[in-house]
Write an enzyme that holds these catalytic residues in place. Sequence first.
Site, short mmCIF file in Angstrom:
data_model
loop_
_atom_site.label_atom_id
_atom_site.label_comp_id
_atom_site.label_asym_id
_atom_site.label_seq_id
_atom_site.Cartn_x
_atom_site.Cartn_y
_atom_site.Cartn_z
N HIS A 1 -1.60 4.74 12.37
CA HIS A 1 -0.80 5.10 13.54
C HIS A 1 0.55 4.37 13.59
O HIS A 1 1.42 4.73 14.37
CB HIS A 1 -1.58 4.89 14.84
CG HIS A 1 -1.95 3.47 15.14
ND1 HIS A 1 -3.13 3.12 15.73
CD2 HIS A 1 -1.30 2.29 14.95
CE1 HIS A 1 -3.20 1.82 15.90
NE2 HIS A 1 -2.09 1.29 15.44
N PHE B 1 0.80 -1.22 0.00
CA PHE B 1 0.00 0.00 0.00
C PHE B 1 0.84 1.27 0.00
O PHE B 1 0.32 2.37 -0.15
CB PHE B 1 -1.04 0.01 1.12
CG PHE B 1 -0.51 -0.06 2.54
CD1 PHE B 1 0.74 0.38 2.91
CD2 PHE B 1 -1.35 -0.58 3.53
CE1 PHE B 1 1.17 0.33 4.22
CE2 PHE B 1 -0.92 -0.64 4.86
CZ PHE B 1 0.35 -0.18 5.20
#
Length: 366
Positions: free
Chosen positions: A276, A258
Amino acid sequence: MTDTDARAVRGGSAEPEAGTVPDMPGGALSGANKPAAVRMYEMLYSSLVSQLLVVAVELGLADALADGPRDVDDLAEAAGAHPGALYRAMRALASVGVFTETAPRTFGHTGLSETLRGDAESSMADLARYVALPARQRAFGAVGHSVRTGHPAFDHEHGMSWWEYFAADPAIATLFNRAMGGMARMVNSAVLESYDFGRCRHLVDVGGGQGHLVAMIAQRFPDLTAVVFDLARVVPEAEAVVAEAGIGGRVRCEGGDFLEAVPAGGDTYVVSWTLHDWDDADAVRILANIRAVLPPGGEVVVIDEVPPGGDAPHFGKFQDIVMLTLLKGRIRDAREWAPLFERAGLHLREVRATSSPTSVLVAERA
């Protein structure tokens, strides 16, 4: 909340509020009524709770109590433990609501201890095993390095990154995925209460791990199709979850990176407990890759902790220390999220709190 580094591997007694230290009974006084020094004494020793929870999972104590309370001598024989020592451990855990002493030296389940069963719907057993990893524990013992330097203590202690450690041992990476899957099941219901995926026709879960979120969404909305996108090595695990959920005809599991690109064709893109893990530059890169294939009117749904300001307790404020110690990512508050989306060509439209520690952030094309 998945194994997402595409460059390497990627009812019982009252429960403590998320992000706080369990109240360890020390006499007649409790909570705010205790002198500050007493409360600090308890906080300094509170790590023993976590250690004993890990021991409980290692010995299979929650599973051994599945049929009802048992005398500690019987329980010790089943678990291969010393009866006297096991009683002391069980007594300590029961004092914070994990197990309950139903009769002298006899223990049964509470809502908290039920979550340590391997067959519990929201089992935390794999999470306990993950928390207990010696390499992880060693890094937290050196958290002072991270506070002093701003760099991960894990890298300092082990000479490699957290993700490189996973790459060297696929079994540990699989344990991590299972642990994160358990946490996903814990928060997914809260997310579905906050965001209506019924409007979505084709969902892409970016960094979707084992596919637990997609499985829950697809089961609830039978007209929806979806892609679970994560590293190629995670795909077989996701396919097994999808097959068990009976949604294989509508859900495809696809491997890829990704940080390079994400599958096109979705009208809704989800990134759950993943951003995060990454610093701002890489988080923007992931979001920009989604923006590149997001159609007009499409939405990006980010599921992550968004802690409040000030002294308000929140799980995310401690999860941020996990990020500081192990990775280069961070837990971002509401003021930090909007610029991140803007840099990726997206507009953060709203932030929705849920009944879990996570929030739902909804963004669209800027």
